[in-house]
Design an enzyme around this catalytic site. Structure first.
Site, PDB file in Angstrom:
ATOM      1  N   ASP A  12      -4.588  -7.326   5.148  1.00  0.00           N
ATOM      2  CA  ASP A  12      -2.950  -7.182   5.343  1.00  0.00           C
ATOM      3  C   ASP A  12      -2.197  -8.172   5.892  1.00  0.00           C
ATOM      4  O   ASP A  12      -2.146  -8.343   6.873  1.00  0.00           O
ATOM      5  CB  ASP A  12      -2.788  -5.749   6.236  1.00  0.00           C
ATOM      6  CG  ASP A  12      -1.206  -5.599   6.077  1.00  0.00           C
ATOM      7  OD1 ASP A  12      -0.614  -4.692   5.091  1.00  0.00           O
ATOM      8  OD2 ASP A  12      -0.410  -5.957   6.967  1.00  0.00           O
ATOM      9  N   GLU A  14       0.988 -10.646   6.507  1.00  0.00           N
ATOM     10  CA  GLU A  14       2.401 -10.634   6.824  1.00  0.00           C
ATOM     11  C   GLU A  14       3.054 -11.943   6.382  1.00  0.00           C
ATOM     12  O   GLU A  14       2.119 -12.948   6.367  1.00  0.00           O
ATOM     13  CB  GLU A  14       2.709 -10.644   8.381  1.00  0.00           C
ATOM     14  CG  GLU A  14       1.899  -9.343   9.184  1.00  0.00           C
ATOM     15  CD  GLU A  14       2.639  -7.704   8.237  1.00  0.00           C
ATOM     16  OE1 GLU A  14       3.795  -8.037   7.812  1.00  0.00           O
ATOM     17  OE2 GLU A  14       1.763  -7.009   8.251  1.00  0.00           O
ATOM     18  N   ASP A 110      -0.678  -7.807  -1.557  1.00  0.00           N
ATOM     19  CA  ASP A 110      -1.488  -8.678  -0.924  1.00  0.00           C
ATOM     20  C   ASP A 110      -2.308  -9.841  -1.755  1.00  0.00           C
ATOM     21  O   ASP A 110      -2.268 -10.894  -1.826  1.00  0.00           O
ATOM     22  CB  ASP A 110      -2.330  -8.110   0.043  1.00  0.00           C
ATOM     23  CG  ASP A 110      -1.557  -7.323   1.213  1.00  0.00           C
ATOM     24  OD1 ASP A 110      -1.240  -7.831   2.441  1.00  0.00           O
ATOM     25  OD2 ASP A 110      -1.050  -6.222   0.890  1.00  0.00           O
ATOM     26  N   HIS A 171       3.837  -3.565  10.869  1.00  0.00           N
ATOM     27  CA  HIS A 171       4.139  -4.705  10.219  1.00  0.00           C
ATOM     28  C   HIS A 171       3.585  -5.830  11.284  1.00  0.00           C
ATOM     29  O   HIS A 171       3.858  -7.073  10.892  1.00  0.00           O
ATOM     30  CB  HIS A 171       5.563  -4.858  10.052  1.00  0.00           C
ATOM     31  CG  HIS A 171       6.251  -4.025   9.192  1.00  0.00           C
ATOM     32  ND1 HIS A 171       5.614  -3.775   7.969  1.00  0.00           N
ATOM     33  CD2 HIS A 171       7.296  -3.113   9.245  1.00  0.00           C
ATOM     34  CE1 HIS A 171       6.381  -2.749   7.218  1.00  0.00           C
ATOM     35  NE2 HIS A 171       7.444  -2.518   8.036  1.00  0.00           N
ATOM     36  N   ASP A 176      -1.599  -3.236  11.309  1.00  0.00           N
ATOM     37  CA  ASP A 176      -1.605  -2.633   9.946  1.00  0.00           C
ATOM     38  C   ASP A 176      -3.000  -2.298   9.505  1.00  0.00           C
ATOM     39  O   ASP A 176      -3.751  -1.499   8.974  1.00  0.00           O
ATOM     40  CB  ASP A 176      -0.748  -3.230   9.009  1.00  0.00           C
ATOM     41  CG  ASP A 176       0.765  -3.192   9.276  1.00  0.00           C
ATOM     42  OD1 ASP A 176       1.029  -2.390  10.098  1.00  0.00           O
ATOM     43  OD2 ASP A 176       1.648  -3.869   8.578  1.00  0.00           O
TER      44      ASP A 176
HETATM   45  P1  AMP Z   1       3.756  -4.890   5.448  1.00  0.00           P
HETATM   46  O1  AMP Z   1       2.154  -5.398   5.440  1.00  0.00           O
HETATM   47  O2  AMP Z   1       4.136  -3.735   5.039  1.00  0.00           O
HETATM   48  O3  AMP Z   1       3.854  -4.981   7.025  1.00  0.00           O
HETATM   49  O4  AMP Z   1       4.427  -6.287   4.853  1.00  0.00           O
HETATM   50  C1  AMP Z   1       3.976  -7.413   4.560  1.00  0.00           C
HETATM   51  C2  AMP Z   1       4.986  -8.269   4.182  1.00  0.00           C
HETATM   52  O5  AMP Z   1       6.165  -7.850   3.266  1.00  0.00           O
HETATM   53  C3  AMP Z   1       5.982  -8.586   5.371  1.00  0.00           C
HETATM   54  O6  AMP Z   1       5.267  -9.399   6.528  1.00  0.00           O
HETATM   55  C4  AMP Z   1       7.030  -9.175   4.949  1.00  0.00           C
HETATM   56  O7  AMP Z   1       7.162 -10.355   4.737  1.00  0.00           O
HETATM   57  C5  AMP Z   1       7.196  -8.308   3.614  1.00  0.00           C
HETATM   58  N1  AMP Z   1       8.389  -6.926   4.043  1.00  0.00           N
HETATM   59  C6  AMP Z   1       7.673  -5.860   4.363  1.00  0.00           C
HETATM   60  N2  AMP Z   1       8.690  -4.877   4.330  1.00  0.00           N
HETATM   61  C7  AMP Z   1       9.884  -5.587   4.326  1.00  0.00           C
HETATM   62  C8  AMP Z   1      11.212  -5.336   4.288  1.00  0.00           C
HETATM   63  N3  AMP Z   1      11.499  -4.105   4.702  1.00  0.00           N
HETATM   64  N4  AMP Z   1      12.201  -6.199   3.997  1.00  0.00           N
HETATM   65  C9  AMP Z   1      11.653  -7.213   3.550  1.00  0.00           C
HETATM   66  N5  AMP Z   1      10.316  -7.918   3.603  1.00  0.00           N
HETATM   67  C10 AMP Z   1       9.594  -6.981   4.085  1.00  0.00           C
HETATM   68 MG    MG Z   2       1.438  -5.391   7.433  1.00  0.00          MG
HETATM   69 MG    MG Z   3       0.752  -4.890   3.763  1.00  0.00          MG
END
Ligand code: AMP
Ligand code: MG
Ligand code: MG
Length: 275
Positions: A12, A14, A110, A171, A176
């Site tokens: 996952d 970021e 990803d 996040h 995650d």
């Molecule tokens: P996640 O695995 O859902 O935590 O998201 C992976 C990446 O997607 C994050 O590190 C951000 O770069 C991008 N991301 C996730 N949610 C958002 C959001 N609400 N707005 C902008 N970028 C996001």
């Molecule tokens: Mg994440």
């Molecule tokens: Mg993710």
């Protein structure tokens, strides 16, 4: 049908972000994984590293708030090529390779988007990556298939409906991964089968040296892009005869470009004229 896997590695990323469209190029800032044995129904190990972005080294306030990753975390971190090498070494240390495990991600982003974009930003050709990074299991698909749900859910709603608490900070990549791993284990306990759900398209695979056989003639050639149409055009050209069909070394007809992505170098393919 491909065999179900009993080892998975949750991944996952970021990445740099801001409100609205992400910075270009978007870069990985955390590269975490959790190794899960579905057979033993247990988490066996984890890998975690921050990554220092080089195109946009300053994290936006929005990004720091979303991910809980601090500027000093990424400032002190190695850059992507080094972390990718460490990730590969970690997998190798567990004896993992493309044929005995698959990555599990929440959604396709990803590995379909972030990995190729990050590689481009770092000057790494995806074609040179080990093939385990070109195919994956989207946990949302396993969830909808196992629980016969019609639409896909995000991580937090999957946790809620499986009555699992969200552990750690949403996040944060490593947290995650832990939560996605627990979703995977809960689905395994409900009989889920873990099979690949997606692969990168043909342009992300190396050229394929192969042998083409037609009647009693065999020629050696290289397929530039793993596309069925390109393969038939190559065979037609080499044998100076229009070809209509091709079968894999197992005798399975190639009907889909994706079948060509898994062929080993030197594969012997049989081609046929129109019936
Ligand atoms: P996640 O695995 O859902 O935590 O998201 C992976 C990446 O997607 C994050 O590190 C951000 O770069 C991008 N991301 C996730 N949610 C958002 C959001 N609400 N707005 C902008 N970028 C996001
Ligand atoms: Mg994440
Ligand atoms: Mg993710």
């Amino acid at each position: 049908m491909p065999p179900a896997l009993d080892t998975i590695v949750v991944l996952d990323f970021e990445a740099t972000c801001q409100r609205g469209a992400p910075p270009s190029p978007q870069e990985v800032i955390e590269f975490p994984s959790v190794l899960v044995s579905l057979r033993e129904r247990a988490v066996l190990d984890s890998f975690s590293s921050f990554v220092r972005p080089t195109h946009h080294p300053q994290l936006s306030e929005f990004c720091r708030a979303l991910t809980s990753i601090r500027q000093e975390d990424v400032d002190a971190a190695p850059t992507f090529p080094e972390v990718l090498a460490r990730h590969q070494a970690w997998l190798a240390g567990h004896g993992l390779h493309a044929d005995n495990f698959a990555f599990v991600t929440c959604g396709d982003w990803d590995l379909v988007r972030m990995m190729p974009n990050q590689c481009a930003a770092a000057g790494i050709s995806v074609v040179t990556l080990p093939r385990m990074y070109r195919r994956w299991i989207n946990i949302k698909r396993v969830y909808t298939d196992t629980l016969r749900k019609g639409r896909s859910y995000g991580m937090t709603s999957m946790l809620r409906s499986l009555k699992l608490p969200l552990e750690g900070t949403h996040h944060r990549g490593i947290d995650d991964c832990g939560n996605i791993a627990r979703i995977a284990l809960a689905l395994a306990a409900r009989g889920a089968s873990f099979e690949l759900t997606n692969r990168l398209p043909a342009e992300f695979y190396p050229a394929l040296p192969l042998a083409l056989r037609w009647n009693d003639r065999t020629v050696h050639a290289t397929l530039g892009q793993r596309l069925r149409a390109q393969l038939l055009a190559l065979a037609s050209d080499l044998f100076q005869t229009p070809m209509a069909r091709v079968t894999t070394p197992d005798g399975v007809e190639v009907t889909d470009d994706q079948q060509l992505t898994e062929l080993p170098d030197g594969a012997l393919l049989q081609v046929y004229e129109p019936a």
